[in-house]
Enzyme design. Structure first.
Site, PDB file in Angstrom:
ATOM      1  CE  LYS A 221      34.329  41.090  39.057  1.00  0.00           C
ATOM      2  NZ  LYS A 221      33.830  39.860  38.370  1.00  0.00           N
ATOM      3  CB  ALA A 222      32.330  42.472  46.953  1.00  0.00           C
TER       4      ALA A 222
ATOM      5  CB  THR B  19      26.366  38.520  44.145  1.00  0.00           C
ATOM      6  OG1 THR B  19      26.454  39.338  43.015  1.00  0.00           O
ATOM      7  CG2 THR B  19      25.839  39.319  45.279  1.00  0.00           C
TER       8      THR B  19
ATOM      9  CG  HIS C 287      25.924  44.688  42.669  1.00  0.00           C
ATOM     10  ND1 HIS C 287      26.601  43.827  43.482  1.00  0.00           N
ATOM     11  CD2 HIS C 287      26.094  44.232  41.398  1.00  0.00           C
ATOM     12  CE1 HIS C 287      27.159  42.874  42.737  1.00  0.00           C
ATOM     13  NE2 HIS C 287      26.860  43.096  41.486  1.00  0.00           N
TER      14      HIS C 287
ATOM     15  CB  SER D   5      37.997  42.530  41.129  1.00  0.00           C
ATOM     16  OG  SER D   5      37.183  41.539  40.544  1.00  0.00           O
TER      17      SER D   5
ATOM     18  CD  GLN E 198      37.561  25.990  47.590  1.00  0.00           C
ATOM     19  OE1 GLN E 198      38.444  26.833  47.614  1.00  0.00           O
ATOM     20  NE2 GLN E 198      36.623  25.908  48.539  1.00  0.00           N
ATOM     21  CG  PHE E 199      38.742  31.214  41.328  1.00  0.00           C
ATOM     22  CD1 PHE E 199      37.890  32.295  41.232  1.00  0.00           C
ATOM     23  CD2 PHE E 199      39.694  31.035  40.333  1.00  0.00           C
ATOM     24  CE1 PHE E 199      37.977  33.198  40.178  1.00  0.00           C
ATOM     25  CE2 PHE E 199      39.790  31.925  39.280  1.00  0.00           C
ATOM     26  CZ  PHE E 199      38.933  33.007  39.201  1.00  0.00           C
ATOM     27  CG  ASP E 200      41.498  26.670  40.040  1.00  0.00           C
ATOM     28  OD1 ASP E 200      41.504  27.860  39.643  1.00  0.00           O
ATOM     29  OD2 ASP E 200      42.485  26.103  40.524  1.00  0.00           O
TER      30      ASP E 200
END
Length: 312
Positions: free
Chosen positions: A56-57, A67, A126, A156, A247-249
């Site tokens: 969750k980084a 990732t 990970h 997260s 982008q996140f969205d």
């Protein structure tokens, strides 16, 4: 169903959450140790690109949390014009090396990596640096490590563990935060993970150490850094297109990225891609928790040499 696909959610039996145990000094579950001999002896190639993070980084992929953001950027940089490649879910295009979800898939992460038709191969992990297969270092493979500030990472990871049925039961937030500070999470201590990879960077020049906060602040700038590190001459127009697409969205709406069809991720509890923002920890940490965390952080990171931002 191909060997790479997961079975239909409706056909799944209820999943019993696994126990966590100490494995070579790091807490893991059987989903990451059952195939260990093949992981340990995995044969890397000189042109492989290993994408490493603590869970969750940085926007994720099956228990391969965070990732996904950099995985997706690299996938687009190298194979963005290949429709056959980009029509597959990200978990097939960028396999999770140590994964071995036998109840859900007939193929392990090492098999998926070995069977990749692409060059270079994009592979994610990970694992803390000391458990990475030695062949990556022997072959001088390129490595991209992505780190996220501890407070947002803890929040997260907590929400991810709530919805991920192949992770141990997280319990309540306060007890989870205590376990996080003690390093009692799958893949071990955040403090050891980010510090270990930072130390490796000092002796291994073929590695780029990136920060989630930098990616959030200026994705285009970080895409340029990636291109420079990898020696890619991607056009300005293509880089701008990629920057917009990751982008996140945009990623949250992409079913090939957001993992809504993976049977052991219960998106009714919490979305796989939840917020993707810097500073969300402020809505979770109490004053007392924050003070306690800061004391532990100061002690554990005093000699690390790596600096994080908790807000931008």
């Amino acid at each position: 169903m191909t060997d790479h696909e997961f079975p239909d959610v409706a056909s799944m039996k209820p999943c019993i959450r696994p126990d966590m145990f100490d494995f070579e000094g790091v807490f893991l579950t059987r989903f990451f140790t059952d195939n260990w001999e093949n992981v340990k002896n995995f044969q890397a190639r000189p042109d492989d690109i290993l994408i490493a993070t603590y869970p969750k980084a940085g926007y994720s992929a099956i228990k391969n949390p965070r990732t996904t953001w950099v995985s997706y950027i690299l996938d687009l940089l190298y194979f963005g014009n290949d429709e056959n490649q980009t029509s597959q879910p990200i978990v097939q295009r960028v396999p999770f090396l140590e994964s071995c979800f036998q109840e859900f898939s007939t193929i392990s992460g090492t098999e998926m990596a070995d069977n990749l038709p692409t060059s270079p191969r994009l592979i994610k992990t990970h694992l803390p640096v000391q458990l990475v297969p030695k062949s990556f270092w022997e072959q001088n493979s390129r490595v991209v490590y992505v780190a996220r500030n501890a407070k947002d990472n803890a929040v997260s990871y907590f929400h991810f563990d709530r919805m991920n049925m192949v992770q141990p039961e997280p319990g309540d937030w306060d007890s989870y935060l205590d376990k996080f500070m003690q390093g009692q999470n799958v893949f071990g201590s955040w403090f050891d993970h980010v510090s270990g990879w930072w130390q490796k960077k000092r002796s291994y020049p073929n590695m780029l150490y990136m920060f989630f906060e930098d990616l959030s602040e200026d994705t285009g700038r970080e895409v340029n850094r990636l291109c420079s590190f990898l020696g890619l001459s991607t056009s300005v127009q293509e880089k701008e297109k990629i920057t917009k697409g990751v982008q996140f969205d945009a990623m949250k709406q992409n079913t090939l990225i957001n993992h809504v069809t993976i049977p052991f991720l219960d998106c009714k509890i919490s979305p796989f891609m939840r917020k993707g923002k810097v500073g969300d920890w402020k809505s979770h940490f109490t004053v007392a928790q924050n003070e306690r965390f800061d004391e532990v952080y100061k002690q554990k990171m005093k000699n690390s040499g790596v600096t994080f931002r908790t807000e931008i």
